[in-house]
Design an enzyme around this catalytic site. Sequence first.
Site, PDB file in Angstrom:
ATOM      1  CG  ASP A   1      -2.259   0.606   1.014  1.00 62.65           C
ATOM      2  OD1 ASP A   1      -2.381   1.379   0.049  1.00 62.65           O
ATOM      3  OD2 ASP A   1      -3.180   0.339   1.810  1.00 62.65           O
TER       4      ASP A   1
ATOM      5  CG  ASP B   1      -9.305   1.683  -1.334  1.00 64.05           C
ATOM      6  OD1 ASP B   1      -8.715   0.631  -1.643  1.00 64.05           O
ATOM      7  OD2 ASP B   1      -8.901   2.452  -0.437  1.00 64.05           O
TER       8      ASP B   1
END
Length: 717
Positions: free
Chosen positions: A453, A519
Amino acid sequence: MTTEPVGDVVHLRAGGTSVVVQLSDARLPRVLHWGEDLGTLSDADLTTIAAAAMPGIGDSSVTYPQPVPVLAQVPEGWLGRPGIVADRDGTQWAARFLVASAFTAETAEARTLTVRAVDEPYGLELEIELEVLHASGLVRQRAVLRNREPAPLRVGAIELALPVPQAADEVMDLTGRWSLERVPQRRAFDVGEWVRTSRGGKPGLEHTTLVLAGERGFGFRSGRVWATHLAWSGNQTLGAERTPADTRRLVASEMLVPGEVVLGRDDEYATPWQYGSWGDGLDELAARFHRHLRASAGAPRSPRPVILNTWEAVYFEHDPATLVALAERGAAAGVERFVVDDGWFVGRRDDTTSLGDWTIDPERWPAGLAPLADRVRELGMDFGLWFEPEMVNLDSDLAREHPDWLFDAGHGAGLPSRYQHVLDLGHPEAESYVLEAMSALVKELGIAYIKWDHNRYLLDAGHSPSGRPGFREQTLAAYRIMDELHRRHPGLEIESCASGGGRIDLGVLARTQRVWPSDCNDPHERAEIQRWTGLLVPPEYQGTHIGAEHSHTTHRQHPLSYRGEKALWGNLGVELNLLAEDERTRADVAAWIAFHKRHRELLHGGVSVHADLAEPAARLDGVVAADGSEALFALSLTERPRTWPLGRIALPGLDDARRHRVRVVAPDGAEPLSGAQPAWVVDGVELPGRVLRAVGLEMPALDPDRSVILHIESCDA
Ligand code: DGJ
């Protein structure tokens, strides 16, 4: 590798692409043609092409000798975007390179042209490599600048350009934001510059990925179109420039901040690769990038495992018994890889603390993560773990022990974002700390997959204590860590996540086997995000997850049939709390997984196709086997259509010569359609590919945010 000296005009042919380059008069390479394969050309033909490409000199003030080199130079009369910005403390700022030597070579990967040029008075050397790749027909080029003098050379930019013809009359790029990435926008290719710059230390959520220029109205299936991309995961500029003299170019460069690259004697600066693709329609253009990635050294060679990711299932609520139970539910549904997301490391209860402390939380995981990893493997899955290696919370042991490892351009740690700051990997000890912490866990837990990430942009990213800009070094360090992890742990796979969609480029894709495009798991949004991410990234590299019925990001509600269909195409995942779902839903999820596995080879090895439909609310997207013998399509409606019934829709990409059987399929057995339907929908239909393409079928009736899957098989004996 065999090398050959070159004449004044060079023809590079590979992968269905021709590039004709002029090298006469010791000027830097000029691309006269880039696109369609021109076949075999004699030296005389090439000379004639070059002569015919020279415009007459008018009486205007534009004196620049045409055509324009891939690196345009001010002293030659160029008044557009400069190809090189560099100086020695305010002097020697107008470099002018003359070609000293050039050769072509044939490698396993490409047909290449290498040009060496010098600026004698300035003491500079420049090397330009231009390649056409066999597997894909992509073009790529890069430059290396070398300083041969003791006085330091400050480099502001090296911008490379690929020309497009005047037929390219419309520019397209992508924009977006968190959970709504890759939104296309179009405009006329007018005189001026259309430039998209990423300054946040990664391409970013709003990154364009490609800048394209093509014939007006180019679509997926028609209209000649060209695109550029930069294989770089840091700051960058992509753009389209049209000069008053009607030179049209697609440009790409790393965006350097002042003082970021200063070359001492014999130091060099290498640009990232600028890529160029072209096609008759976006599908052909995208297929080149897909073929390139599929042929690349880092490409995954095994079927893409179906993933269960814990994030939207449990967020930070980590509890060993719950995660074991979730893994068991996943395995029962057919999941093949279990990924523990954020929340596993010491002290991490929410997003305010602990980034940087890459040790397992002893309170939540008293026996460590090994028992979970072992159980996951026992269940027949492999084990993945989330990291955010470049980030640090101020509330962490790492920040407390090494405050000097945080970026600081002279005003302290700067603004937090999601409560986090950036660890400056320009400190060799910081880089090595991250590498060793990750590597140890990969070894100890038998990690097969890292979800990497990167949630904060780099702002005033100064390397402490000097304060010098650290953007470029940060990207290079991240690449080094990824490369070293792969070297130490063969078979390890990495996903580039970056808030979903924040770091997607061919630089990181050379080191990662999957990207997380967004996301947002809402299928309504995902349909578009995946479609446009697909201009660069093939389906099997895109993580596509079945999320919750109520989307966590948009709060829309969708049935599993629609969520399953939109997740079907990529590297399928489940991001549902299977512990909270009823038996029926779990069985349906298992049915989607089984359907995906049954068709995985086609889904991940075929050619992506998208129809250009008159109805703005309708989408027909699919994948066709390389030989055109089999296909899966989804017809969806994003909103209520203006036309009803939808009319006939042609099925693109099939083998014209074969007969095909078209059937509506519903993987989870859900009734996909309601109301009156065209007759063929019930029993299927059999027709030649040519008819399906040229005449089409009356499409089934659908509600908005619903889709239907068509399976097409060749039925020739
Ligand atoms: C952002 C990612 O995009 C999500 O998938 C998830 O991993 C969270 N970070 C975790 O903090």
